[in-house]
Scaffold this active site. Structure first.
Site, PDB file in Angstrom:
ATOM      1  CD  GLU A   1      -4.733  -5.614   3.464  1.00 37.32           C
ATOM      2  OE1 GLU A   1      -3.288  -5.755   3.301  1.00 37.32           O
ATOM      3  OE2 GLU A   1      -4.900  -4.680   4.289  1.00 37.32           O
TER       4      GLU A   1
ATOM      5  CD  GLU B   1      -3.016  -0.765   2.346  1.00 33.37           C
ATOM      6  OE1 GLU B   1      -2.585  -0.196   3.418  1.00 33.37           O
ATOM      7  OE2 GLU B   1      -3.994  -1.488   2.443  1.00 33.37           O
TER       8      GLU B   1
HETATM    9  C1  IDC Z   1      -2.834  -3.753  10.625  1.00 34.90           C
HETATM   10  C2  IDC Z   1      -2.876  -5.320  11.412  1.00 34.90           C
HETATM   11  C3  IDC Z   1      -2.428  -4.760  12.850  1.00 34.90           C
HETATM   12  C4  IDC Z   1      -1.072  -3.878  12.759  1.00 34.90           C
HETATM   13  C5  IDC Z   1      -1.140  -3.049  11.749  1.00 34.90           C
HETATM   14  C6  IDC Z   1       0.145  -2.095  11.750  1.00 34.90           C
HETATM   15  O1  IDC Z   1      -4.307  -5.834  11.084  1.00 34.90           O
HETATM   16  O2  IDC Z   1      -2.469  -5.729  13.910  1.00 34.90           O
HETATM   17  O3  IDC Z   1      -0.656  -3.748  14.030  1.00 34.90           O
HETATM   18  O4  IDC Z   1      -1.495  -3.442  10.500  1.00 34.90           O
HETATM   19  O5  IDC Z   1       0.937  -2.939  11.296  1.00 34.90           O
HETATM   20  C7  IDC Z   1      -3.881  -2.210   5.844  1.00 34.90           C
HETATM   21  C8  IDC Z   1      -2.791  -2.897   5.846  1.00 34.90           C
HETATM   22  C9  IDC Z   1      -2.650  -4.095   6.943  1.00 34.90           C
HETATM   23  C10 IDC Z   1      -3.264  -3.624   8.095  1.00 34.90           C
HETATM   24  C11 IDC Z   1      -4.995  -3.442   7.830  1.00 34.90           C
HETATM   25  C12 IDC Z   1      -5.679  -3.300   9.135  1.00 34.90           C
HETATM   26  O6  IDC Z   1      -2.188  -3.509   4.683  1.00 34.90           O
HETATM   27  O7  IDC Z   1      -1.246  -4.091   7.256  1.00 34.90           O
HETATM   28  O8  IDC Z   1      -3.177  -4.503   9.076  1.00 34.90           O
HETATM   29  N1  IDC Z   1      -4.883  -2.611   6.881  1.00 34.90           N
HETATM   30  O9  IDC Z   1      -5.491  -1.837   9.492  1.00 34.90           O
HETATM   31  N2  IDC Z   1      -4.505  -1.380   4.844  1.00 34.90           N
HETATM   32  C13 IDC Z   1      -5.672  -1.194   5.303  1.00 34.90           C
HETATM   33  C14 IDC Z   1      -6.343  -1.922   6.588  1.00 34.90           C
END
Ligand code: IDC
Length: 304
Positions: A222, A135
């Protein structure tokens, strides 16, 4: 052996007929390595009826590959996952999880080393998909992503000439219209759209429809039904609207994520440590709903 994936006229195919991939993404494998095992992948195939797994390698976060992660160990985990997926006839996405690093150019040297090595290791495999950037956001503009891709894709293709590549798009993989306006010069590439249904709604769906109808190859690598934070409530109406669009446009989609973190998006209940044989009680609501989507997609895939 699985067929090689090939994008033809904006659609994902297995070289002969259209194919839709669907499955689960791991959480960061540095934090949740336990799900990289044959038992779990086999259950995802059999019980969840999925055909693809995404293996997530955070780059800039705590224990990330480009931070303080153990590179050797992380690469071994990726390879282990790829081999298990191959054995089970599942496709597998190797996800270079750019997030807080924003601009994929930040770690271009490490990305070159990583993808050079991975594409050599997996040169003979048909099931591997390279996701070169999760992303991009903020300083990770489309210009930067293109500059990065122009260095990474030829490297991958040197070793794995036919490999499918997926790239993230700006604004946390929502701005797919950038790719419609200025696509890469490389073929066999798909562009990521990510959604979290309680945050991303009709505007993003309209963009998705417009871009897909214009022939852009889009991969939803995702999604979840909650907020973009991975927390909060599921928005049921929006989720259903997303499922309908995914189905109508025949898109591939990967759910975030395989974990018992306790967040809404982690598909397992917090106290569930099982690696297979999950009952409904072991699943959070997001998991239950998405499992039912996948089952429907699997029926449709069988009917092709
Ligand atoms: C989130 C994980 C969380 C972690 C966070 C930061 O669920 O446990 O602490 O990342 O590292 C994304 C991202 C993805 C995110 C997810 C939810 O690609 O890494 O995971 N998210 O926030 N993009 C939109 C949402």
């Amino acid at each position: 052996m699985l067929n090689k994936l090939k994008v033809i006229n904006g659609k994902l195919t297995d070289g002969e007929k259209p194919i839709r991939l669907f499955g689960l993404s791991t959480h960061g494998i540095a934090w949740y390595p336990e799900y990289i095992c044959e038992e779990s992948f086999a259950a995802l195939k059999k019980e969840w009826r999925t055909n693809c797994v995404r293996i997530t390698l955070y780059t800039d976060e705590f224990r990330g590959y480009c931070k303080d992660g153990n590179k050797q160990h992380l690469k071994e985990l990726v390879e282990k996952g790829v081999n298990i997926a191959e054995k089970l006839d599942m496709y597998v996405i190797v996800d270079w999880h750019v997030l807080s690093d924003q601009d994929p150019m930040k770690y271009i040297d490490q990305a070159e080393e990583f993808f050079g090595d991975m594409s050599k290791r997996f040169a003979e495999k048909n099931n591997v998909i390279y996701e070169i950037c999760n992303e991009p956001n903020n300083s990770g503009t489309w210009e930067k992503v293109t500059e990065y891709a122009d260095r990474i894709i030829p490297l991958i293709r040197q070793n794995s000439p036919d490999a499918l590549v997926i790239t993230g798009t700006p604004n946390w993989s929502q701005d797919i219209h950038c790719a419609l306006d200025r696509p890469f010069k490389w073929d066999n590439v798909m562009y990521s759209l990510h959604f979290y249904a309680a945050t991303h709604k009709g505007t993003l769906r309209s963009r998705l429809e417009r871009c897909v109808e214009a022939g852009l190859p889009v991969f939803i690598n995702e999604f979840n039904l909650c907020e973009a934070s991975g927390k909060g409530d599921i928005d049921h109406d929006e989720s259903e609207a997303w499922r309908e669009v995914i189905d109508r446009l025949d898109l591939s989609c990967i759910c975030w994520c395989l974990s018992n973190s306790g967040d809404t998006c982690g598909v397992f209940a917090k106290d569930c440590t099982k690696l297979s044989g999950w009952t409904d009680d072991d699943l959070k609501n997001s998991g239950l709903i998405i499992k039912s989507w996948f089952s429907k997609f699997a029926d449709e895939e069988n009917d092709r």
